[in-house]
Write an enzyme that holds these catalytic residues in place. Structure first.
Site, mmCIF file in Angstrom:
data_model
loop_
_atom_site.group_PDB
_atom_site.id
_atom_site.type_symbol
_atom_site.label_atom_id
_atom_site.label_comp_id
_atom_site.label_asym_id
_atom_site.label_seq_id
_atom_site.Cartn_x
_atom_site.Cartn_y
_atom_site.Cartn_z
ATOM 1 N N MET A 9 76.792 -35.105 -17.404
ATOM 2 C CA MET A 9 78.192 -35.476 -17.212
ATOM 3 C C MET A 9 79.146 -34.525 -17.937
ATOM 4 S SD MET A 9 78.325 -37.937 -15.071
ATOM 5 C CE MET A 9 79.929 -38.745 -15.166
ATOM 6 N N LEU A 33 70.381 -37.622 -13.586
ATOM 7 C CA LEU A 33 71.628 -37.303 -14.285
ATOM 8 C C LEU A 33 71.714 -38.099 -15.583
ATOM 9 C CD1 LEU A 33 74.651 -36.106 -13.899
ATOM 10 C CD2 LEU A 33 75.193 -38.453 -13.228
ATOM 11 N N CYS A 34 72.173 -37.436 -16.660
ATOM 12 C CA CYS A 34 72.487 -38.166 -17.889
ATOM 13 C C CYS A 34 73.759 -37.591 -18.489
ATOM 14 C CB CYS A 34 71.324 -38.105 -18.876
ATOM 15 S SG CYS A 34 71.119 -36.498 -19.654
ATOM 16 N N ALA A 35 74.002 -37.868 -19.763
ATOM 17 C CA ALA A 35 75.253 -37.444 -20.377
ATOM 18 C C ALA A 35 75.316 -35.935 -20.581
ATOM 19 C CB ALA A 35 75.458 -38.171 -21.702
ATOM 20 N N GLY A 78 72.272 -33.759 -20.082
ATOM 21 C CA GLY A 78 71.211 -33.031 -19.396
ATOM 22 C C GLY A 78 69.850 -33.079 -20.078
#
Lengths: 82, 397
Positions: B109, B81-83, B85
């Site tokens: 996110m 997971l990141c901010a 994708g």
């Protein structure tokens, strides 16, 4: 000492860091890299990245607007002898 | 390092809904969060059960791919997971290249912040024959919208900005939206109300209240007015308009079928709405106290409060719905135990937190005074809502 500019406008993470790393790796100690990005996330990303990497320090970060009113995030890195 | 430009390596993915469902069930996931430390501190994925999470920033993978891959525990169902994708896709590709199965959470996110989960509110059998209420849970922000359907017609209450989703949801359930309502001028998210109503060609109603310049075209509603839904074929459900000012001067609640009260930000399951966002905490606080102690006193203890926000996953009930009986709320919410307006105001004042980020800009858009591109709105809305006077924050995993 040379200053190189990197246009990272329109790029989303991870690309501003990926491109900056390539430039920094090829630089001589004391050289500077000024990155212009549009991703607001780049501000904390560059702060975090220089903590990990030993070859660059973050000299300055500032936010300006371009002629269309878009926010630009400018990051100035300097190559260390690390 | 090998060149992992986003998009060049195909990695398996899952969407936020799949991630949350798996985490809610307690599937043995390992969440690899590759955002930077500040972003992690500000906002995390919350599921109904704790999610085992490992934090390794994506730039660590750029610096030292093999070393960072080695820091990720193996033998697990790894989701990255990141901010937004992009970085998580790069990291997932590095893991896959190294023979470690991993999937990327599409959209990161940002997608978590937009994800909407519809849950049917359990009704009594006699009610369920006549109408249905869906609570639309925006899990990443703790925002709640509602769709009330009866006999082929629906009203939508407090819709989010992704109006296509709401239009499609109603259509998929064979419902024609006849009215779009907002409980108040929201400060934490941009309302989808005006755009949804315009797209569908139906009335939109919100009351901004005194002191606000409302530039949206609205259909005014009076206190006590009743909207009949499903009337075309004779079976109707009543939506009664109740003025409940305090959180904002125009705050309005909607009572469905005499028993289900959509309170907006007037009262939550564990707190009350903060009355300080207009800069008149004493005046609005006094009004809110009157609303809570006098206006709502006409309603019975068995009325089910369906709020516009919740403070954390602990407020999601076993039935998947965020709700509380008015009687329980009256007995347990700390702010409702004060006997005098002064004591209430004092307590609310002492608990005041920072306002929601960008709230002034969001209010302007919701009043119709200004507009903003979707990208800008998405950025304003990042993070959890901060609309309660006191929020018992969820334990974050």
């Amino acid at each position: 000492m040379a200053v190189k500019h990197l246009d990272a406008r329109g790029l989303k993470c991870p690309m501003p860091i990926v491109k900056a790393k390539k430039e920094i790796d090829a630089m001589a100690p004391g050289d500077q890299l000024e990155i212009t990005a549009t991703d607001p996330g780049s501000v904390t990303d560059f702060q975090g990245w220089v903590k990990t990497n030993k070859r660059a320090v973050l000299k300055e970060q500032r936010q300006v607007k371009d002629e269309t009113g878009r926010d630009l995030y400018i990051h100035l890195l300097e190559r260390t002898d690390g | 390092m090998s060149d992992h430009d986003s998009g060049t390596v195909a990695v398996p993915t899952l969407d936020v809904g799949e991630l949350l469902q798996a985490a809610d069930r307690g599937d043995p996931l390992l969440l690899l969060d590759v955002r930077n430390e500040d972003e992690v501190k500000a906002w995390k994925v919350e599921a109904k059960r704790p999610i085992e999470t490992v934090y390794v920033p994506y730039f660590d993978f750029i610096e030292d791919e093999a070393g960072s891959v080695a820091r990720v525990p193996g033998g697990r169902d790894i989701v990255v997971l990141c901010a937004q994708g992009g970085s998580s896709e790069m990291v997932a590709a590095m893991l896959v290249d190294a023979g470690v199965p991993a999937r990327n959470v599409r959209g990161g996110m940002v997608a978590y912040g937009e994800y909407l989960e519809p849950v049917a509110v359990p009704l009594e059998a006699s009610e369920a024959e006549r109408f249905i209420i869906w609570q639309i849970n925006r899990r990443g922000k703790g925002c709640l919208s509602y769709v009330v359907g009866a006999n082929g017609e629906a009203v939508v209450v407090d819709p989010m900005k992704n109006t296509d989703w709401f239009a499609a949801f109603a259509a998929a359930h064979g419902l024609r939206v006849v009215h779009v309502l907002d409980t108040h001028i929201h400060a934490d998210h941009v309302s989808g109300g005006p755009a949804l109503a315009e797209t569908l060609g139906v009335p939109y109603s919100v009351s901004a209240g005194e002191g606000f310049e409302l530039r949206q075209p609205v259909t005014p509603l009076q206190d006590g007015q009743v909207l009949a839904i499903g009337g075309a074929s004779g079976v109707t459900i009543e939506v009664r308009v109740m003025r409940t000012p305090g959180h904002t001067p125009g705050s309005t609640s909607y009572l469905v079928g005499g028993r289900y009260l959509m309170t907006g930000d007037t009262v939550f399951v564990g707190s009350v709405g903060r009355p300080d966002l207009g800069g008149h905490v004493v005046e609005w606080g006094r009004t809110l106290f009157t609303t809570l102690t006098e206006r709502l006193s006409s309603l019975g203890d068995d009325v089910l409060v369906l709020p516009a926000h919740y403070a954390g996953v602990q407020e999601i009930g076993a039935d998947g719905v965020v709700s509380g009986r008015l009687g329980t709320i009256r007995a347990t919410v700390p702010e409702l135990q004060f006997r005098t307006a002064d004591a209430f105001i004092e307590s609310v004042r002492a608990a005041v937190k920072d306002p929601p980020p960008s709230y002034a800009e969001i209010i302007k858009v919701n009043l119709g005074v200004s507009s903003a591109p979707l990208e800008q709105i998405t950025e304003w809305e990042l993070g959890r809502n901060e609309c309660a006077a006191s929020a018992k924050r969820a334990a974050q995993g």
